[in-house]
Design a protein around this motif. Structure first.
Motif, PDB file in Angstrom:
ATOM      1  N   ALA A  15       0.830  -1.211   0.000  1.00 30.59           N
ATOM      2  CA  ALA A  15       0.000   0.000   0.000  1.00 30.59           C
ATOM      3  C   ALA A  15       0.864   1.261   0.000  1.00 30.59           C
ATOM      4  CB  ALA A  15      -0.931   0.003   1.203  1.00 30.59           C
ATOM      5  N   THR A  16       1.952   1.247   0.755  1.00 28.28           N
ATOM      6  CA  THR A  16       2.862   2.400   0.802  1.00 28.28           C
ATOM      7  C   THR A  16       3.584   2.571  -0.525  1.00 28.28           C
ATOM      8  OG1 THR A  16       3.182   2.071   3.167  1.00 28.28           O
ATOM      9  CG2 THR A  16       4.808   3.421   2.030  1.00 28.28           C
ATOM     10  N   LEU A  17       4.024   1.466  -1.114  1.00 24.78           N
ATOM     11  CA  LEU A  17       4.687   1.535  -2.414  1.00 24.78           C
ATOM     12  C   LEU A  17       3.766   2.152  -3.459  1.00 24.78           C
ATOM     13  CD1 LEU A  17       6.476  -1.935  -2.483  1.00 24.78           C
ATOM     14  CD2 LEU A  17       7.572   0.294  -2.311  1.00 24.78           C
ATOM     15  N   GLN A  18       2.501   1.758  -3.441  1.00 22.81           N
ATOM     16  CA  GLN A  18       1.539   2.294  -4.409  1.00 22.81           C
ATOM     17  C   GLN A  18       1.214   3.752  -4.125  1.00 22.81           C
ATOM     18  OE1 GLN A  18      -1.725  -0.444  -4.186  1.00 22.81           O
ATOM     19  NE2 GLN A  18      -0.678  -1.994  -5.406  1.00 22.81           N
ATOM     20  N   LYS A  19       1.011   4.102  -2.873  1.00 17.70           N
ATOM     21  CA  LYS A  19       0.640   5.464  -2.502  1.00 17.70           C
ATOM     22  C   LYS A  19       1.729   6.462  -2.877  1.00 17.70           C
ATOM     23  CE  LYS A  19      -0.662   8.356   1.393  1.00 17.70           C
ATOM     24  NZ  LYS A  19      -0.945   8.411   2.825  1.00 17.70           N
ATOM     25  N   TRP A  20       2.987   6.126  -2.597  1.00 17.40           N
ATOM     26  CA  TRP A  20       4.103   7.031  -2.854  1.00 17.40           C
ATOM     27  C   TRP A  20       4.774   6.766  -4.195  1.00 17.40           C
ATOM     28  CZ3 TRP A  20       4.278  11.270  -0.197  1.00 17.40           C
ATOM     29  CH2 TRP A  20       3.699  11.296   1.072  1.00 17.40           C
ATOM     30  N   ARG A  21       4.181   5.852  -4.980  1.00 21.16           N
ATOM     31  CA  ARG A  21       4.675   5.507  -6.322  1.00 21.16           C
ATOM     32  C   ARG A  21       6.145   5.117  -6.321  1.00 21.16           C
ATOM     33  NH1 ARG A  21       1.805  10.620  -9.188  1.00 21.16           N
ATOM     34  NH2 ARG A  21      -0.311  10.050  -8.679  1.00 21.16           N
ATOM     35  N   LEU A  22       6.488   4.245  -5.403  1.00 20.08           N
ATOM     36  CA  LEU A  22       7.842   3.723  -5.317  1.00 20.08           C
ATOM     37  C   LEU A  22       7.912   2.390  -6.051  1.00 20.08           C
ATOM     38  CD1 LEU A  22       8.477   4.291  -1.512  1.00 20.08           C
ATOM     39  CD2 LEU A  22       9.195   5.759  -3.399  1.00 20.08           C
ATOM     40  N   LYS A  23       9.027   2.142  -6.706  1.00 19.27           N
ATOM     41  CA  LYS A  23       9.246   0.867  -7.378  1.00 19.27           C
ATOM     42  C   LYS A  23      10.598   0.332  -6.925  1.00 19.27           C
ATOM     43  CE  LYS A  23       6.567   2.166 -11.404  1.00 19.27           C
ATOM     44  NZ  LYS A  23       6.567   2.398 -12.843  1.00 19.27           N
ATOM     45  N   LEU A  24      10.689  -0.985  -6.815  1.00 20.34           N
ATOM     46  CA  LEU A  24      11.925  -1.624  -6.408  1.00 20.34           C
ATOM     47  C   LEU A  24      12.545  -2.338  -7.599  1.00 20.34           C
ATOM     48  CD1 LEU A  24      10.724  -3.191  -3.056  1.00 20.34           C
ATOM     49  CD2 LEU A  24      11.855  -0.995  -3.404  1.00 20.34           C
ATOM     50  N   ASP A  25      13.823  -2.096  -7.821  1.00 17.22           N
ATOM     51  CA  ASP A  25      14.569  -2.782  -8.868  1.00 17.22           C
ATOM     52  C   ASP A  25      15.551  -3.714  -8.162  1.00 17.22           C
ATOM     53  OD1 ASP A  25      16.100  -3.680 -10.953  1.00 17.22           O
ATOM     54  OD2 ASP A  25      16.518  -1.700 -11.784  1.00 17.22           O
ATOM     55  N   PHE A  26      15.183  -4.992  -8.070  1.00 15.81           N
ATOM     56  CA  PHE A  26      16.001  -5.943  -7.330  1.00 15.81           C
ATOM     57  C   PHE A  26      17.285  -6.298  -8.066  1.00 15.81           C
ATOM     58  CE2 PHE A  26      11.753  -6.687  -5.550  1.00 15.81           C
ATOM     59  CZ  PHE A  26      12.047  -6.485  -4.213  1.00 15.81           C
ATOM     60  N   GLU A  27      17.300  -6.171  -9.379  1.00 14.16           N
ATOM     61  CA  GLU A  27      18.508  -6.478 -10.140  1.00 14.16           C
ATOM     62  C   GLU A  27      19.621  -5.469  -9.863  1.00 14.16           C
ATOM     63  OE1 GLU A  27      17.612  -6.939 -14.276  1.00 14.16           O
ATOM     64  OE2 GLU A  27      16.134  -8.504 -13.899  1.00 14.16           O
ATOM     65  N   LYS A  28      19.243  -4.192  -9.707  1.00 14.11           N
ATOM     66  CA  LYS A  28      20.225  -3.130  -9.455  1.00 14.11           C
ATOM     67  C   LYS A  28      20.243  -2.691  -7.992  1.00 14.11           C
ATOM     68  CE  LYS A  28      19.739  -1.224 -14.101  1.00 14.11           C
ATOM     69  NZ  LYS A  28      19.366  -0.036 -14.873  1.00 14.11           N
ATOM     70  N   ASP A  29      19.385  -3.286  -7.155  1.00 18.37           N
ATOM     71  CA  ASP A  29      19.248  -2.894  -5.746  1.00 18.37           C
ATOM     72  C   ASP A  29      18.978  -1.408  -5.607  1.00 18.37           C
ATOM     73  OD1 ASP A  29      19.565  -5.459  -4.768  1.00 18.37           O
ATOM     74  OD2 ASP A  29      21.736  -5.268  -4.594  1.00 18.37           O
ATOM     75  N   GLU A  30      17.978  -0.917  -6.333  1.00 18.64           N
ATOM     76  CA  GLU A  30      17.624   0.501  -6.314  1.00 18.64           C
ATOM     77  C   GLU A  30      16.161   0.691  -5.963  1.00 18.64           C
ATOM     78  OE1 GLU A  30      20.597   2.222  -9.793  1.00 18.64           O
ATOM     79  OE2 GLU A  30      18.476   2.004 -10.214  1.00 18.64           O
ATOM     80  N   VAL A  31      15.873   1.842  -5.377  1.00 16.31           N
ATOM     81  CA  VAL A  31      14.495   2.280  -5.172  1.00 16.31           C
ATOM     82  C   VAL A  31      14.236   3.375  -6.197  1.00 16.31           C
ATOM     83  CG1 VAL A  31      12.864   3.322  -3.570  1.00 16.31           C
ATOM     84  CG2 VAL A  31      14.624   1.771  -2.717  1.00 16.31           C
TER      85      VAL A  31
END
Length: 43
Positions: A15-31
């Motif tokens: 819910a927090t990821l969607q609300k703040w429009r955050l995406k996780l890139d696990f291949e590059k270890d980035e937010v």
């Protein structure tokens, strides 16, 4: 995902990821943050 440099560990839910429009890139270890949301933080 663990983010380096934080004083405490944080668990972020879907819910927090969607609300703040955050995406996780696990291949590059980035937010990835939506630039539109950062403009709102600066106001």
């Amino acid at each position: 995902m663990v983010i380096e440099g934080l004083t405490n560990g944080v668990i972020i839910g879907a819910a927090t990821l969607q609300k703040w429009r955050l995406k996780l890139d696990f291949e590059k270890d980035e937010v990835i943050i939506d630039p539109k949301v950062t403009k709102l933080w600066l106001l």
